[in-house]
Design an enzyme around this catalytic site. Structure first.
Site, PDB file in Angstrom:
ATOM      1  NE  ARG A  77     -18.008   5.437 -67.314  1.00 59.16           N
ATOM      2  CZ  ARG A  77     -18.932   4.511 -67.515  1.00 59.16           C
ATOM      3  NH1 ARG A  77     -18.910   3.393 -66.828  1.00 59.16           N
ATOM      4  NH2 ARG A  77     -19.867   4.706 -68.416  1.00 59.16           N
ATOM      5  CG  HIS A 425       7.494 -36.545 -43.772  1.00 59.28           C
ATOM      6  ND1 HIS A 425       6.436 -37.294 -44.223  1.00 59.28           N
ATOM      7  CD2 HIS A 425       8.620 -37.168 -44.182  1.00 59.28           C
ATOM      8  CE1 HIS A 425       6.908 -38.340 -44.859  1.00 59.28           C
ATOM      9  NE2 HIS A 425       8.240 -38.288 -44.846  1.00 59.28           N
ATOM     10  CD  GLU A 715      21.348 -30.425 -44.543  1.00 58.57           C
ATOM     11  OE1 GLU A 715      20.161 -30.181 -44.787  1.00 58.57           O
ATOM     12  OE2 GLU A 715      21.827 -31.578 -44.604  1.00 58.57           O
ATOM     13  CB  THR A 737      17.318 -22.916 -47.580  1.00 58.50           C
ATOM     14  OG1 THR A 737      16.570 -23.521 -48.622  1.00 58.50           O
ATOM     15  CG2 THR A 737      18.487 -22.141 -48.138  1.00 58.50           C
ATOM     16  CG  ASN A 738      13.971 -27.457 -46.541  1.00 63.14           C
ATOM     17  OD1 ASN A 738      13.519 -26.407 -46.982  1.00 63.14           O
ATOM     18  ND2 ASN A 738      13.916 -28.593 -47.208  1.00 63.14           N
ATOM     19  CB  CYS A 801      18.970 -28.768 -52.906  1.00 60.42           C
ATOM     20  SG  CYS A 801      19.816 -29.178 -51.383  1.00 60.42           S
TER      21      CYS A 801
END
Ligand code: PEP
Ligand code: MG
Length: 851
Positions: A77, A425, A715, A737-738, A801
């Site tokens: 095996r 979105h 941002e 951070t977007n 956030c």
């Protein structure tokens, strides 16, 4: 007798063996031997030995075979370091030859002996000599004749007789397994499961426990926990006169293990063996500190344990198993936490596809919001709301969603869009609401005017047809496959409470509505880290007031329109303060460009002209004047706050009036007000002056103290670079951070989905940076912002956030930078809590001098 040579190790309680040198199976067998379980004699071959065998250097078979005595039957095996990395299939019955077959006939009977030999010839021909399986297609019914024909066919194809010597058979088996492991496809397969490119393979050679014989003989598997739920439950099967895992093959006339109304069981047929097996499994659980599946054989009534493998498990079972092991004192709580991958929790929080359900996958896209849901296709937000009003589940299909679709997303069971990526979105809203969502499904043709979807294989789905969206796997499926319900049970809650006890960074939620806030609380958020206020303006009544405000020519008219909105906003904030009951609530002032609130089509424009009692041409001109080439970099965020300050004035007043009212009712509420899209200190100064004035006014009017904290959303890259300057005017900095990712890369968060998968597959980006924080670039801006912000104002609160806030990798970055909290969609809060706990445990475990 051999104990240990360079290449071979007889597995005994004291032999020198490790998973890293001989593989997980060899190590596990040693553990079973240490527990005094009846494991047949086994010799382990190290990774190095197997590598040499693959190169053609077969070493010293004499010493390998010594522990097995004369004329044994053997099996081999695989034993890879991590069992999940797989390996070549086991080969049983090595040693079967004319002579051993004849010798076995008096022991197990002619039928069984010849059946074993035939089986071995076939396995050897196909898996070892790599001959064409078709050669065994027309074997006669009679076993003796079939065996003869198989041996003759082998000789024809291989141009040599079937090998009769055990040494030859074994060395060929070892070589073929060793080479299979080193082949390209096997390597790619295991690399996909996380194995390093140079992962080694060990092999174990074991005396064969036959599973065939005159007394009760057979084989099976047993586990004492359910793989689906993790609850205690004996599961498995046993098949008389069988080997390996035949008992599990579909259609096998296998016995149940425990007494079962559906049919006969091992418990009734061979009660002693059943009792021993159960006891062995319980012992393995306790001593190996894991739920194990036991592979066993009965030979003439005697029980052999061939192997123990970690029970395979769904995510929900994994949580319950880890928690129960800790509750039973078998593992510490920290270890239970470390055993659960945070991302696995998302499976528990949402409905999921049943892993056993047959699936008809139509197309793929970006897995933007987890969970699976089925519904009828609708092509507008209005239709989604109508369907919801009728109590019908629907899938909202859009090219991409915009703010005007928010209520439709609320009403839909799932969302499917042609465009977009992880932070577009639909993705953000879907995750916030817990609505499964697949975006960027560009392989589907979206014929929206015809209200239909054309799938890559040509199938057409029209309005009203049923589809399933799998937001966890990024798939679109036909029909309604079986789904599994979420599992927020006692085991999950207990694991979460252990996580909270050891983490050292707070977790808040991004929540815009009372419903979101309630979800956030249910999932254990410690406050709201981002309330996107613009999501509150899409209600029909509010939209009208917004539009009047946008069309107002003078400040006075603007104020009249905003006065209509004020009580509504106040009510929004009051509801949030009530639900959050004294926990911090961070409200971001209005962010999007105003034209998002205006109609784009002719009908909408005409309706607006009627509502405002203006000529159509005026309305059109105004709408055109507000259009921007690049709205994400245009008149939005704080730029609106400075050029149309009445909006922020109204919002600040609504916040203060609501907080004064909430403080009168209960705990004092200190709202946090956050300014979006800042890039210069002066912006903060200007907004702060006006907010201070509103606070003073409310203080005068109410006679109540109006405390608040003012913060800045970092941002834009410039805000990160100038954080020291900005921090002088801010109580907190929250990294968005977007937008920060969008602006650092110069990459549109709404359009990147179109080419992101090509970029990731070409290795330009290791991951979608909107999904996994780019620690090198965006991460450096976070570090610069944090250091400069703290340098100017040591006690300043730092947080993240953006959507990354819920990802374990980003939480690690934020924790290392000493952030106070992360904020993420409510449904990711449990993931973040667990990830934060695991980071704290890992950091503590690495601390020198830890007990
Ligand atoms: C961000 O940009 O990271 C953010 C949280 O704000 P939004 O997604 O609303 O732009
Ligand atoms: Mg933003």
């Amino acid at each position: 007798m051999l104990q240990q040579t360079r290449d071979h190790t007889l597995i005994t309680a004291t032999a020198t063996l490790s998973s890293e040198s001989h593989g997980g199976r060899a190590k596990c067998l040693q553990r079973l031997i240490r527990l005094d379980l009846p494991v047949p004699t086994t010799v382990a071959l190290s990774f190095d030995a197997v590598h040499r065998i693959a190169q053609g250097a077969i070493s010293d078979l004499g010493s390998l075979l010594a522990p097995f005595g004369a004329a044994p039957l053997l099996c081999v095996r695989p034993s890879s370091q991590d069992p999940d990395w797989g390996g070549p299939g086991a080969i049983l019955n090595i040693g079967m030859s004319d002579e051993t077959c004849a010798a076995l006939i008096p022991v197990i009977g002619e039928v069984a002996a010849k059946a074993l030999y035939l089986r071995f010839v076939q396995t050897y021909a196909i898996d070892v000599a790599r001959l064409d399986p078709d050669m065994f297609d027309d074997l006669p019914e009679d076993l003796g004749a079939a065996l003869e024909r198989a041996l003759a066919a082998y000789e024809d194809e291989a141009e040599e007789p079937f090998p009769q010597a055990l040494e030859v058979q074994l060395s060929e088996v070892l070589q073929s397994m060793a080479r299979a492991w080193e082949g390209t496809s096997a390597r790619l397969l295991r690399e996909a499961k996380g194995a390093p490119a140079d992962a080694g393979l060990g092999l174990v050679v074991q005396r064969l426990a036959l599973g065939l014989g005159r007394g009760e003989s057979g084989s099976g598997v047993l586990q004492i926990v359910s793989s689906q739920t993790g609850m205690a439950q004996v599961t498995g099967r046993y098949l008389s006169q069988s080997q390996g895992r035949e008992a599990l093959e579909p259609g096998a006339r296998a016995l149940f293990l425990e007494r079962d109304p559906r049919g006969p069981s091992l418990e009734e047929e061979v009660p002693e063996a059943f009792a021993a097996l159960k006891a062995h499994a319980a012992r393995m659980r306790e001593r190996l500190r894991e739920e194990m599946q036991v592979e066993f054989t009965l030979q003439d009534g005697q029980l052999h344990i061939l192997d123990g493998v970690r029970v395979s498990r769904s995510s929900r079972a994994a949580v319950r198993i880890a928690v129960q092991l800790a509750r039973d004192g078998i593992i510490p709580r920290d270890e239970a936490l470390m055993r659960i991958e945070p991302k696995a929790l998302t499976e528990l929080l949402h409905q999921q596809l049943d892993p056993n359900a047959p699936l008809d996958v139509l197309a793929r896209g970006v897995a933007a919001s987890p969970g699976a849901a089925t519904g009828r296709l609708v092509f507008s937000a209005d239709a989604a709301q109508l369907a919801a009003a009728r109590g019908e589940a629907c899938v909202l299909v859009r090219r991409e969603t915009g703010p005007e679709d928010v209520r439709g997303v609320h009403a839909a069971s799932a969302v499917l869009t042609e465009r977009g990526g992880m932070t577009s979105h639909a993705a953000v809203i879907g995750r916030g609401l817990g609505v499964p969502c697949v975006v960027g499904a560009s392989e589907i043709r979206f014929e929206l005017r015809m209200r239909r979807l054309v799938m890559p294989d040509g199938r057409v789905f029209s309005e009203g047809d049923t589809l399933t969206v799998d937001g966890t796997g990024g798939r679109v499926l036909a029909g309604s496959p079986a789904l599994q319900e979420p599992a927020l049970d006692d085991a999950f809650q207990e694991l979460m409470s252990w996580a909270d006890a050891c983490r050292d960074i707070d977790v808040r939620a991004n929540a815009d509505t009372p419903q979101d806030a309630q979800t956030a609380r249910n999932f254990g958020a410690q406050g709201i880290g981002l309330c996107r206020t613009e999501h509150m303006f899409f209600d029909a009544e509010r939209l009208r007031a917004m539009r009047e405000m946008i069309f107002a020519n003078v400040a006075e008219d603007r104020r009249v329109a905003l006065d209509l909105l004020l009580p509504m906003q106040r009510a929004d904030f009051s509801a949030l303060f009530d639900i959050m009951a004294g926990m911090p609530v961070c409200i971001r002032l209005f962010d999007p460009p105003l034209h998002e609130f205006l109609p784009t089509d002719r009908t909408g424009l005409r309706e607006l002209a009627e509502a405002l009692d203006l000529p159509m041409s005026d309305v059109t001109r105004r709408v055109e004047a507000l259009a921007e080439y690049n709205p994400m970099l245009g008149m939005r965020g704080v730029r609106l706050g400075i050029t149309v300050p009445e909006i922020y004035d109204m919002q600040a007043r609504a916040i203060f009036e609501a907080s004064v009212a909430a403080s009168r009712k209960g705990e004092p509420v200190v709202p946090e007000i956050m300014i979006p899209l800042v890039s210069a200190r002066r912006e903060v100064e200007l907004v702060k002056t006006r907010i201070d004035a509103v606070a003073a006014a409310v203080r005068n009017e109410t006679g109540q103290d109006v405390a608040f904290r003012l913060g800045v959303m970092v941002e834009t890259p410039r805000a990160a670079l100038r954080a020291g300057d900005i921090a002088n005017h801010a109580d907190f900095l929250s990294f968005g951070t977007n937008d920060l990712t969008q602006m650092t890369y110069g990459l549109s968060r709404d359009d990147a989905g179109r080419f992101m998968s090509a970029y990731v597959s070409a290795g330009v980006f290791p991951e979608d940076p909107f999904h996994t924080l780019d620690t090198d670039g965006v991460g450096e801006l976070l570090a610069i912002g944090a250091v400069r912000g703290r340098g100017a104002r040591p006690g300043i609160t730092l947080s993240i956030c953006g959507e990354h806030g819920g990802n374990p990798e980003s939480i690690a970055v934020c924790r290392d930078l000493g952030f106070d909290y992360v904020s993420c969609s409510s449904f990711r809060v449990p993931v973040a809590r667990l990830a934060a706990a695991r980071l704290a445990i890992a950091a503590r475990d690495q601390t020198p001098g830890k007990p």
